[in-house]
Design a protein around this motif. Sequence first.
Motif, PDB file in Angstrom:
ATOM      1  N   GLY A   1      -4.703   8.725   0.212  1.00  0.00           N
ATOM      2  CA  GLY A   1      -4.569   7.669   1.204  1.00  0.00           C
ATOM      3  C   GLY A   1      -4.941   8.164   2.579  1.00  0.00           C
ATOM      4  O   GLY A   1      -4.142   8.092   3.494  1.00  0.00           O
TER       5      GLY A   1
ATOM      6  N   ALA B   1       0.833  -1.208   0.000  1.00  0.00           N
ATOM      7  CA  ALA B   1       0.000   0.000   0.000  1.00  0.00           C
ATOM      8  C   ALA B   1       0.862   1.251   0.000  1.00  0.00           C
ATOM      9  O   ALA B   1       0.570   2.221  -0.706  1.00  0.00           O
TER      10      ALA B   1
ATOM     11  N   ILE C   1      -3.930   1.698  -5.296  1.00  0.00           N
ATOM     12  CA  ILE C   1      -3.676   1.224  -3.934  1.00  0.00           C
ATOM     13  C   ILE C   1      -4.481  -0.037  -3.655  1.00  0.00           C
ATOM     14  O   ILE C   1      -3.966  -1.015  -3.101  1.00  0.00           O
TER      15      ILE C   1
ATOM     16  N   ALA D   1       2.368   1.834  -3.506  1.00  0.00           N
ATOM     17  CA  ALA D   1       1.351   2.338  -4.433  1.00  0.00           C
ATOM     18  C   ALA D   1       0.981   3.776  -4.095  1.00  0.00           C
ATOM     19  O   ALA D   1       0.770   4.601  -4.985  1.00  0.00           O
ATOM     20  N   LEU D   2       0.920   4.072  -2.807  1.00  0.00           N
ATOM     21  CA  LEU D   2       0.610   5.432  -2.360  1.00  0.00           C
ATOM     22  C   LEU D   2       1.705   6.409  -2.789  1.00  0.00           C
ATOM     23  O   LEU D   2       1.421   7.499  -3.285  1.00  0.00           O
TER      24      LEU D   2
END
Length: 152
Positions: A75, A25, A141, A28-29
């Motif tokens: 996020g 995560a 994400i 991807a963030l």
Amino acid sequence: MAKLKNRDAALRKLAAIPPAVRSAAKQALAQSADEITEAIRSAAPQGKTGRLKKSIAQTWGGGKVRYSSLQGNVGEAGDPDLSVRISAGNSEVRYSHLVEFGTAPHINGGIFAGTEHPGTTAQPFFYPTYRKLRRRARSRISRAVTKAIKQL
């Protein structure tokens, strides 16, 4: 009561999910935040000095901004490691919102009291770009988290 085959292996996988998922995560963030930040920079008007473009920055952990600025969160988790605040403006560039939204015609005060300001046209660069890429970031994400879980 049903018996679980390979109970120990299943428990190990469940215990391993958080670090693997958090890592996926966060990657991807970071990729999404970089993409959004660069897109906002390229959409910002150049101006004479280029200070507005240079003021566009990321703050991990969703840190507070103490000056007038435009802000968007990617996020928006309660976890500081999984949230990024993208902002335009800083202590030297306090006019980002005036560029984004424009100004109305008005009579000046202070040392220019009584003079008329014709107003400025809005040059939206921050929020339209942020809104356009926000869904893509969320999808990226989500895919990364799903893939990390499946690989365990």
